[in-house]
Design a protein around this motif. Structure first.
Motif, PDB file in Angstrom:
ATOM      1  N   GLN A 189       7.933   5.593  20.819  1.00  0.00           N
ATOM      2  CA  GLN A 189       6.561   5.651  20.321  1.00  0.00           C
ATOM      3  C   GLN A 189       6.296   4.455  19.396  1.00  0.00           C
ATOM      4  OE1 GLN A 189       5.291   9.987  19.243  1.00  0.00           O
ATOM      5  NE2 GLN A 189       7.466   9.783  18.729  1.00  0.00           N
ATOM      6  N   PRO A 190       5.202   3.741  19.595  1.00  0.00           N
ATOM      7  CA  PRO A 190       4.890   2.632  18.685  1.00  0.00           C
ATOM      8  C   PRO A 190       4.823   3.111  17.237  1.00  0.00           C
ATOM      9  CG  PRO A 190       3.454   2.569  20.609  1.00  0.00           C
ATOM     10  CD  PRO A 190       4.212   3.872  20.674  1.00  0.00           C
ATOM     11  N   GLY A 191       5.529   2.419  16.360  1.00  0.00           N
ATOM     12  CA  GLY A 191       5.514   2.747  14.942  1.00  0.00           C
ATOM     13  C   GLY A 191       6.546   3.769  14.519  1.00  0.00           C
ATOM     14  N   TRP A 192       7.316   4.316  15.476  1.00  0.00           N
ATOM     15  CA  TRP A 192       8.253   5.383  15.103  1.00  0.00           C
ATOM     16  C   TRP A 192       9.301   4.887  14.108  1.00  0.00           C
ATOM     17  CZ3 TRP A 192      13.409   6.781  15.182  1.00  0.00           C
ATOM     18  CH2 TRP A 192      13.667   8.125  14.900  1.00  0.00           C
ATOM     19  N   TRP A 193       9.953   3.767  14.405  1.00  0.00           N
ATOM     20  CA  TRP A 193      10.984   3.230  13.510  1.00  0.00           C
ATOM     21  C   TRP A 193      10.366   2.751  12.205  1.00  0.00           C
ATOM     22  CZ3 TRP A 193      16.049   3.728  14.869  1.00  0.00           C
ATOM     23  CH2 TRP A 193      16.309   4.027  16.203  1.00  0.00           C
ATOM     24  N   LEU A 194       9.216   2.119  12.302  1.00  0.00           N
ATOM     25  CA  LEU A 194       8.551   1.577  11.112  1.00  0.00           C
ATOM     26  C   LEU A 194       8.202   2.669  10.115  1.00  0.00           C
ATOM     27  CD1 LEU A 194       7.145  -0.676   9.517  1.00  0.00           C
ATOM     28  CD2 LEU A 194       5.148  -0.350  11.001  1.00  0.00           C
ATOM     29  N   ASN A 195       7.872   3.868  10.614  1.00  0.00           N
ATOM     30  CA  ASN A 195       7.384   4.938   9.739  1.00  0.00           C
ATOM     31  C   ASN A 195       8.441   5.965   9.355  1.00  0.00           C
ATOM     32  OD1 ASN A 195       4.608   4.089   9.478  1.00  0.00           O
ATOM     33  ND2 ASN A 195       4.414   4.545  11.660  1.00  0.00           N
ATOM     34  N   LEU A 196       9.718   5.660   9.603  1.00  0.00           N
ATOM     35  CA  LEU A 196      10.759   6.569   9.135  1.00  0.00           C
ATOM     36  C   LEU A 196      10.726   6.654   7.602  1.00  0.00           C
ATOM     37  CD1 LEU A 196      13.862   5.624  11.326  1.00  0.00           C
ATOM     38  CD2 LEU A 196      12.526   7.735  11.430  1.00  0.00           C
ATOM     39  N   PRO A 197      10.884   7.852   7.046  1.00  0.00           N
ATOM     40  CA  PRO A 197      10.925   7.967   5.582  1.00  0.00           C
ATOM     41  C   PRO A 197      12.240   7.437   5.020  1.00  0.00           C
ATOM     42  CG  PRO A 197      11.318  10.106   6.594  1.00  0.00           C
ATOM     43  CD  PRO A 197      10.990   9.170   7.718  1.00  0.00           C
ATOM     44  N   LYS A 198      12.255   7.153   3.736  1.00  0.00           N
ATOM     45  CA  LYS A 198      13.484   6.736   3.062  1.00  0.00           C
ATOM     46  C   LYS A 198      14.415   7.932   2.903  1.00  0.00           C
ATOM     47  CE  LYS A 198      12.875   4.125  -0.627  1.00  0.00           C
ATOM     48  NZ  LYS A 198      12.319   3.580  -1.881  1.00  0.00           N
ATOM     49  N   LEU A 199      15.719   7.650   2.899  1.00  0.00           N
ATOM     50  CA  LEU A 199      16.729   8.664   2.607  1.00  0.00           C
ATOM     51  C   LEU A 199      17.268   8.366   1.212  1.00  0.00           C
ATOM     52  CD1 LEU A 199      18.370  11.088   3.717  1.00  0.00           C
ATOM     53  CD2 LEU A 199      20.096   9.438   4.431  1.00  0.00           C
ATOM     54  N   GLU A 200      16.965   9.214   0.262  1.00  0.00           N
ATOM     55  CA  GLU A 200      17.262   8.900  -1.141  1.00  0.00           C
ATOM     56  C   GLU A 200      18.747   8.733  -1.425  1.00  0.00           C
ATOM     57  OE1 GLU A 200      15.388   7.826  -3.572  1.00  0.00           O
ATOM     58  OE2 GLU A 200      13.732   7.888  -2.138  1.00  0.00           O
ATOM     59  N   ALA A 201      19.611   9.444  -0.686  1.00  0.00           N
ATOM     60  CA  ALA A 201      21.051   9.298  -0.931  1.00  0.00           C
ATOM     61  C   ALA A 201      21.493   7.848  -0.722  1.00  0.00           C
ATOM     62  CB  ALA A 201      21.844  10.232  -0.013  1.00  0.00           C
ATOM     63  N   GLY A 202      21.040   7.231   0.339  1.00  0.00           N
ATOM     64  CA  GLY A 202      21.395   5.840   0.595  1.00  0.00           C
ATOM     65  C   GLY A 202      20.843   4.902  -0.460  1.00  0.00           C
ATOM     66  N   TRP A 203      19.639   5.186  -0.937  1.00  0.00           N
ATOM     67  CA  TRP A 203      19.035   4.339  -1.968  1.00  0.00           C
ATOM     68  C   TRP A 203      19.715   4.512  -3.308  1.00  0.00           C
ATOM     69  CZ3 TRP A 203      15.295   0.584  -1.318  1.00  0.00           C
ATOM     70  CH2 TRP A 203      14.809   0.454  -0.018  1.00  0.00           C
ATOM     71  N   ASP A 204      20.263   5.700  -3.577  1.00  0.00           N
ATOM     72  CA  ASP A 204      21.066   5.885  -4.789  1.00  0.00           C
ATOM     73  C   ASP A 204      22.235   4.904  -4.797  1.00  0.00           C
ATOM     74  OD1 ASP A 204      19.491   8.026  -5.580  1.00  0.00           O
ATOM     75  OD2 ASP A 204      20.952   9.563  -4.991  1.00  0.00           O
ATOM     76  N   VAL A 205      22.933   4.832  -3.664  1.00  0.00           N
ATOM     77  CA  VAL A 205      24.100   3.950  -3.563  1.00  0.00           C
ATOM     78  C   VAL A 205      23.660   2.486  -3.575  1.00  0.00           C
ATOM     79  CG1 VAL A 205      26.146   3.357  -2.204  1.00  0.00           C
ATOM     80  CG2 VAL A 205      25.365   5.735  -2.307  1.00  0.00           C
ATOM     81  N   TYR A 206      22.534   2.193  -2.938  1.00  0.00           N
ATOM     82  CA  TYR A 206      22.017   0.820  -2.933  1.00  0.00           C
ATOM     83  C   TYR A 206      21.770   0.338  -4.363  1.00  0.00           C
ATOM     84  CZ  TYR A 206      19.361  -3.253  -1.431  1.00  0.00           C
ATOM     85  OH  TYR A 206      18.937  -4.564  -1.213  1.00  0.00           O
ATOM     86  N   ARG A 207      21.080   1.160  -5.148  1.00  0.00           N
ATOM     87  CA  ARG A 207      20.780   0.775  -6.524  1.00  0.00           C
ATOM     88  C   ARG A 207      22.058   0.662  -7.362  1.00  0.00           C
ATOM     89  NH1 ARG A 207      16.131   4.122  -5.307  1.00  0.00           N
ATOM     90  NH2 ARG A 207      17.290   5.994  -5.897  1.00  0.00           N
ATOM     91  N   ALA A 208      23.025   1.548  -7.096  1.00  0.00           N
ATOM     92  CA  ALA A 208      24.287   1.496  -7.836  1.00  0.00           C
ATOM     93  C   ALA A 208      25.047   0.215  -7.527  1.00  0.00           C
ATOM     94  CB  ALA A 208      25.144   2.714  -7.487  1.00  0.00           C
ATOM     95  N   ALA A 209      25.100  -0.166  -6.263  1.00  0.00           N
ATOM     96  CA  ALA A 209      25.789  -1.402  -5.871  1.00  0.00           C
ATOM     97  C   ALA A 209      25.114  -2.619  -6.491  1.00  0.00           C
ATOM     98  CB  ALA A 209      25.820  -1.525  -4.349  1.00  0.00           C
ATOM     99  N   GLU A 210      23.805  -2.605  -6.519  1.00  0.00           N
ATOM    100  CA  GLU A 210      23.041  -3.693  -7.122  1.00  0.00           C
ATOM    101  C   GLU A 210      23.357  -3.801  -8.611  1.00  0.00           C
ATOM    102  OE1 GLU A 210      18.717  -5.115  -5.768  1.00  0.00           O
ATOM    103  OE2 GLU A 210      18.691  -3.250  -6.914  1.00  0.00           O
ATOM    104  N   ALA A 211      23.414  -2.645  -9.288  1.00  0.00           N
ATOM    105  CA  ALA A 211      23.697  -2.637 -10.729  1.00  0.00           C
ATOM    106  C   ALA A 211      25.101  -3.154 -11.028  1.00  0.00           C
ATOM    107  CB  ALA A 211      23.523  -1.220 -11.281  1.00  0.00           C
ATOM    108  N   ILE A 212      26.047  -2.864 -10.150  1.00  0.00           N
ATOM    109  CA  ILE A 212      27.420  -3.329 -10.343  1.00  0.00           C
ATOM    110  C   ILE A 212      27.529  -4.833 -10.150  1.00  0.00           C
ATOM    111  CG2 ILE A 212      29.763  -3.212  -9.355  1.00  0.00           C
ATOM    112  CD1 ILE A 212      29.149  -0.211  -8.791  1.00  0.00           C
ATOM    113  N   GLY A 213      26.671  -5.392  -9.298  1.00  0.00           N
ATOM    114  CA  GLY A 213      26.694  -6.831  -9.086  1.00  0.00           C
ATOM    115  C   GLY A 213      27.007  -7.267  -7.675  1.00  0.00           C
ATOM    116  N   PHE A 214      26.893  -6.355  -6.714  1.00  0.00           N
ATOM    117  CA  PHE A 214      27.083  -6.730  -5.316  1.00  0.00           C
ATOM    118  C   PHE A 214      25.851  -7.446  -4.776  1.00  0.00           C
ATOM    119  CE2 PHE A 214      30.243  -3.358  -5.634  1.00  0.00           C
ATOM    120  CZ  PHE A 214      31.293  -3.877  -4.869  1.00  0.00           C
ATOM    121  N   GLN A 215      26.081  -8.271  -3.765  1.00  0.00           N
ATOM    122  CA  GLN A 215      24.975  -8.820  -2.982  1.00  0.00           C
ATOM    123  C   GLN A 215      24.758  -7.846  -1.825  1.00  0.00           C
ATOM    124  OE1 GLN A 215      25.564 -12.662  -1.138  1.00  0.00           O
ATOM    125  NE2 GLN A 215      23.865 -12.311   0.267  1.00  0.00           N
ATOM    126  N   ASN A 216      23.694  -7.083  -1.875  1.00  0.00           N
ATOM    127  CA  ASN A 216      23.427  -6.080  -0.849  1.00  0.00           C
ATOM    128  C   ASN A 216      22.840  -6.723   0.401  1.00  0.00           C
ATOM    129  OD1 ASN A 216      24.317  -4.180  -2.662  1.00  0.00           O
ATOM    130  ND2 ASN A 216      22.305  -3.350  -3.121  1.00  0.00           N
TER     131      ASN A 216
END
Length: 201
Positions: free
Chosen positions: A63-90
């Protein structure tokens, strides 16, 4: 000095693929399948073992737009922000569905959408192939791979003997453990950060 790299999967890690499939699949489902779909709504990989469901998900994902309109998964973003805070290049590492080229561009647009445009977005690598996604992901270097799907994480850990896997918890990966992996279930970000700090040095 270059920062160590943390690789992030998209579907089931940063993007809530399972919820997207569930919301559309329940519209197609015969009444006798509704209960089963409700019970397994957070692990669409298990649902795709059923032939008609596998066929339905292919239609859904085209369906057009299906991938584009997927919601965020907060668990993954928790880890993303943590890695960024530690100093990784995400960086983002995702599979492009073979035979569905529109999904590739929508994945790029999804990243731009959630990172306020291309200039602010992290590097994105799309790997694919009819049967080689597992091998393709293992060829990408990083200190960390954050992933929800064991058949992608396990080969990467084999290829990267000093790497760390961060497994985003869901029903389909319960019971799996690895000495160089830590599971994130939404409650143990401190534990995950400690393990990430060990490989950041």
């Amino acid at each position: 000095m270059n920062k160590p790299i943390a690789l992030f999967d998209m579907d089931g890690t940063l993007a809530n693929y399972n919820l997207g499939i569930y919301r559309d699949l329940i519209k197609f489902a015969p009444r006798e399948w509704e209960e089963h779909i409700h019970e397994t709504h957070d692990t669409s990989w298990a649902l795709e073992d059923t032939p008609w469901i596998k066929a339905a998900t292919k239609v859904i994902k085209r369906q057009p737009g299906w991938w584009l309109n997927l919601p965020k998964l907060e668990a993954g973003w928790d880890v993303y922000r943590a890695a960024e805070a530690i100093g990784f290049q995400n960086q983002i590492l995702t599979k492009g569905p073979w035979g569905n080229s529109a999904a590739w561009s929508e994945k790029v647009e999804w990243v731009w959408k959630h990172f306020d445009g291309p200039r602010n977005s992290p590097p994105l690598t799309i790997v694919s192939g009819s049967n080689i996604a597992e091998e393709a992901k293992q060829g990408i270097y990083g200190r960390i791979l954050v992933e929800d799907y064991i058949p992608y994480l396990e080969p990467w850990l084999t290829k990267r003997p000093r790497g760390l896997g961060v497994l985003i918890d869901n029903v389909s990966n319960h019971g799996w453990t690895h000495p160089r992996a830590v599971r994130y279930d939404g409650t143990n970000i401190e534990e995950v950060m400690e393990r990430m700090k060990e490989v950041h040095k």
